[in-house]
Structures are given as C-alpha cells and as structure tokens.
Design a protein around this motif. Structure first.
Motif, PDB file in Angstrom:
ATOM      1  N   TYR A   9       0.798  -1.228  -0.006  1.00  0.00           N
ATOM      2  CA  TYR A   9      -0.044  -0.144  -0.102  1.00  0.00           C
ATOM      3  C   TYR A   9       0.810   1.176   0.100  1.00  0.00           C
ATOM      4  O   TYR A   9       0.443   2.502   0.257  1.00  0.00           O
ATOM      5  CB  TYR A   9      -0.777   0.040   1.110  1.00  0.00           C
ATOM      6  N   THR A  24      -8.786   1.618  -0.625  1.00  0.00           N
ATOM      7  CA  THR A  24      -7.687   1.319   0.424  1.00  0.00           C
ATOM      8  C   THR A  24      -7.986   2.111   1.533  1.00  0.00           C
ATOM      9  O   THR A  24      -7.981   3.411   1.381  1.00  0.00           O
ATOM     10  CB  THR A  24      -6.402   1.594   0.173  1.00  0.00           C
ATOM     11  N   ARG A  26      -8.338  -3.166   2.562  1.00  0.00           N
ATOM     12  CA  ARG A  26      -8.508  -3.185   1.186  1.00  0.00           C
ATOM     13  C   ARG A  26      -9.818  -3.816   0.789  1.00  0.00           C
ATOM     14  O   ARG A  26     -10.022  -4.905   1.232  1.00  0.00           O
ATOM     15  CB  ARG A  26      -7.364  -3.435   0.249  1.00  0.00           C
TER      16      ARG A  26
END
Length: 514
Positions: free
Chosen positions: A262, A494, A507
């Motif tokens: 991420y 996210t 997510r």
C-alpha cells in the motif's frame, strides 16, 4: 482464556404482532451479513439485502447468498451504544413472508444462534451469553429473549439449521426487531430518525430498480470483500505516545508503517491529510484555508448513491464514505453558492444563549428551593445545582439544551469547495451530530473529498470527540477507478484507520457473484 456460554432456549411463541411490554424498540444504524443473494431477479439488490430485516415489510427479506442452504451464514444488527442494558427482546419474522407460496418455496431458518455484540476497534466482538433456539416453521412473529451485559451495541444471528424450501435452497429472514430493557435513557427521536433512514434506503432502492439506474455515472458492485493489509495493535507505550501526540491526520498517519502492498496509497493518504490540516474548520476564523479561500457552497445530489453504497460496503465500519457516496463522481452531483447568512446565524446564537442563560437561572433557583432543609443524596453531594442543571446527574430529560453549541458548530462548519463550482479539486463538509446513548456529546465531524478530474481520489473522515479513549480513529479512504460501457466503477478502496488502540490498513475489492 475466553469462556463461552450458550443457553438452549425453548421454542418461541407465535405472535401476530410483537408485544414488547415496557421494553423500548431500537432501530439499526447498520445491518451487515456474511453474504446475500445476487441474481438476475435482484439486479438492483432491491429485495435481498441485510438491511431489509429492519424495514417492517414482509415483502422484503435478507436472503443469504452462500451455496446450499446457508448454514453458518450470519447477519449482524447494529444499534446505538448502550451502557446499562439488561436484556434484548428479539422478534423474528421467519422465512420470506411476502406470500405463503414464497414462504414455502424458499428455505427458512430452523435453529439459530443469537449473540450480543460490541464494536471493538479491530472489529465486532461477541459478549455475554449466546442463546440457541429452534424457530417454528410458521408465518407471523416469534420472540427470542436474549440476556445481554450492560454494555452492548448489537446482535448476531447465525443459521444453525434450516427448514427446506420446496423450490429453492436460499434461506430467507423477513424481519428482525430488537427491543431493549434497561436503564439507558431512551431517545425516541433518535430511534425514529434511524428508522426513517431505513425507510428512505428501501424507497431509494425500489426507485433505482424502477428507473433501471441507467443515468448514474458511478456504478457500484453488488458488494465488496475486505482484505487485511495491516492490523497492528498498539502496546501501552505506543498508546501513550499517540495520546500525547496532537490529534491531526498528518501526525497520526505518520505512525502507519510503510509496506509495498500500500506504499502508493499511503502517499496519497498523507497528501490529503496535509490538505486537511490546512483547511481544518476547527481552526479559528481565517486560519482555516477552507474558510478563508474556498467557496462556501451547498451540494446537490443529482443521482443519490447512499443506498447502493451502503449495500455494497455493508462490511465497512466507517459510514463516512457512504455519506458522501453521491459526491464521488462529479457527473452525479453539483454545487451551488451558499446563502450568506452568517450575520443571521450569529444573531440566532446570541438570542439562544440568552434564552439558555434564563433557563439555567430558573433551573438553579428551583433546584436550590427543592434542596433547602433536607438531607442531600449522594449524587446531589457531588453535583451542585448549577452542575445538575447542566446534566451532571446524567438525566438527559432535565438537562439544559445544547442548541447554542449546535448553532455555533453550524456557523463554524458548512460545505466548501476548492477550485470552481463546475470542476472542484476538493470538497469539505463540517457537520455537527449528537452522539452517545447514556452520555451525549456534540461531535463535529469533517469529511474531505479530493478529486482527480471528475472522480474522487481520496476521502478523509475526522471526528472531534474529545474523550479519555483518545477520540475517534482517523479514517482515510484511497479510491481507484476503472471505466467500462460508459460507467465508472470503484475497483478498490484502500482504507487507513489510525486509532489509539490499533493501526489498520484494509482493502475493499468488488465481488461480482456470491
């Protein structure tokens, strides 16, 4: 060690209408399920969603979406936070009770397990004692008493076994009502408002089905599944550091450890946090960039999206994203300059404060006269008359109004856009809400949406509750999109959640079939 207990209850009686006696009815703030049915008959998800157990309409139902009869599937009903509850009286309308034919055609719950729930920072937690009961295979209402601890917020119903349908394996539940017995002050107006939200949701979904939803630019997937990218529970040292750190999105997001899964999304989250820190409506006067440089507006939802978003994101804890669902694509919304009523609002605040001061003086005089010449109770020893009149003794029915505080928040807040009305680059909303059950407070929640072209890029949700627990977590949602067939779709969301107890990164991805 966790001790689990289970009560095996007798079969519930059959009722034409629920009779809860002196218990108070609660309405859900959200209803989620492990699955729900998606097929061609349900293109717009108008009949089979979890929330339909709360609409008092036997013509709608939650229908589980697992293979077979759905044994093990569960539905969670979430209401207000209670702190002095004693028991829930749960009323169920079993099966799909739209017609007797549909009732028999579909599977119905037979044995079910009910568990009280509380919301932990890392997700739902069971509490108290579970109850397992065998429902009767008949039309009408059935009651299941459920003992609960004082602190409780919801109930989970799990399918243990089912009655077979003559035509379909899908197991249905038409309605689920929750009544509470306990000592929490009952706020009828809040429960009525919650029920109106459910009814509005149902109406919007039916209208969506009728118009075939062909005009909305944003097309939601039927539902989204959750993937845990990071769950980090903070130790005592980390919690102390967080508690002592100024609670701003920028500083709290700095505590999220970087990971390749991420990394790009975290950079976008930090960028919106920096913008929020400058625009924050808690800043005095023109120290807020939004108040000083942005345009004050009113938003208009051309094609409401809240119902579809609530359905798709039923597993999401934070409702902030759903509240701005209609603003995520600019083709589905528009903005207008707001009326300049600042002077009028200031005058209203001044007059309200004067009225509250008169009410406070009258309340104190009455209290002092009532206490004169008698022995004070323990609570009265702690709270003098001024404190009692301001709600010190937790009696919300007699404490003074916070109307002036609400008006002040309205003056401080509002809606603002950065950029032009036709093509904004950011939208900020500051909205006051009353929170709490036994204890009430005014929570000034801000939601910041940034745009890349016509699509929302990030959504930041920041609440102001000052409390010993450090307040609400900071939520940042980072959105990724795709386009096909003239429709825009969210391919992933996210979400960064930074709170005192934990740091989480989740997510959400679309699921196109059950």
């Amino acid at each position: 060690m966790i001790l689990l207990s289970l009560i095996l209850a007798a079969a519930p009686p059959i009722l034409l209408e629920p009779d809860a006696g002196t218990a108070h009815r609660l309405h859900p703030r959200r209803v989620t399920a492990s699955s729900f049915l998606e097929n061609g008959w349900n293109k717009h998800a108008q009949n089979y969603l979890p929330l339909y157990v709360a609409d008092d309409d036997p013509a709608t139902a939650w229908v589980e979406g697992a293979k077979g009869t759905g044994v093990g599937e569960a539905i969670e009903w979430w209401g207000p936070e209670l702190t002095r509850a004693k028991s829930f009286r749960v009323f169920l309308r079993n099966g799909y009770q739209k017609t007797d034919k549909l009732y028999r055609a579909n599977a119905r719950p037979k044995a079910v397990k009910l568990e009280p729930l509380v919301q932990g920072e890392t997700g739902p937690r069971t509490t108290g004692t579970a109850v397992e009961v065998e429902l009767k295979d008949v039309l009408g209402w059935q009651e299941v008493p459920l003992p609960v601890p004082g602190k409780v917020q919801g109930v989970r119903l799990t399918l243990v076994s089912t009655y077979p349908g003559t035509s379909y394996d899908d197991t249905c539940l038409s309605d689920l009502r929750v009544y509470v017995e306990g000592e929490d002050p009952y706020k009828a107006e809040l429960e009525t408002a919650a029920f109106e939200q459910v009814r509005s949701y149902a109406y919007e979904r039916k209208m969506a089905a009728a118009r075939n939803d062909t005009q909305a630019k944003l097309e939601w997937a039927p539902r989204y599944k959750t993937e845990d990218l990071l769950i980090q529970k903070n130790n005592d040292k980390q919690q102390t550091a967080l508690y002592q750190t100024e609670r701003t999105p920028t500083k709290w997001l700095a505590l999220v450890p970087a990971k390749d899964s991420y990394k790009a999304e975290l950079a976008r989250a930090k960028a919106v946090a920096e913008l929020f820190d400058r625009a924050n409506l808690n800043r005095d006067g023109d120290k807020s960039e939004a108040r000083a440089k942005w345009a004050r507006v009113r938003s208009a939802l051309l094609r409401p999206q809240k119902a579809a978003a609530s359905s798709a994101l039923s597993s999401m804890e934070d409702p902030g994203l759903m509240r701005v669902a209609g603003l995520l694509h600019l083709a589905d919304a528009s903005f207008f300059e707001a009326d300049a009523t600042q002077a009028q609002m200031r005058a209203k605040i001044a007059s309200t404060r004067k009225a509250e001061a008169r009410a406070l003086s009258s309340c104190i005089n009455q209290c002092e006269a009532d206490r004169k010449g008698r022995t004070l109770t323990e609570s009265e020893e702690i709270c003098d008359c001024a404190d009692q009149c301001m709600g010190c003794m937790d009696d919300r029915e007699t404490s003074l109004s916070t109307r002036s505080q609400q008006l002040k928040h309205q003056l401080t807040g509002g809606e603002f856009v950065q950029g032009t009305l036709a093509q904004p680059t950011a939208f900020l909303r500051g909205l006051s809400e009353e929170n709490g059950a036994r204890e009430s407070w005014i929570n000034f929640r801000q939601t910041l949406v940034t745009y890349s072209g016509e699509k929302a890029d990030t959504v930041l949700v920041f609440g102001n509750k000052d409390a010993e627990d450090g307040g609400e977590p900071v939520y940042v949602h980072v959105l990724d999109w795709s386009e096909a067939g003239g429709k825009a779709k969210l391919t992933s969301i996210t979400t960064f959640i930074v709170g005192l107890e934990s740091v989480r990164v989740l997510r959400y991805r679309p699921v196109t079939s059950a």
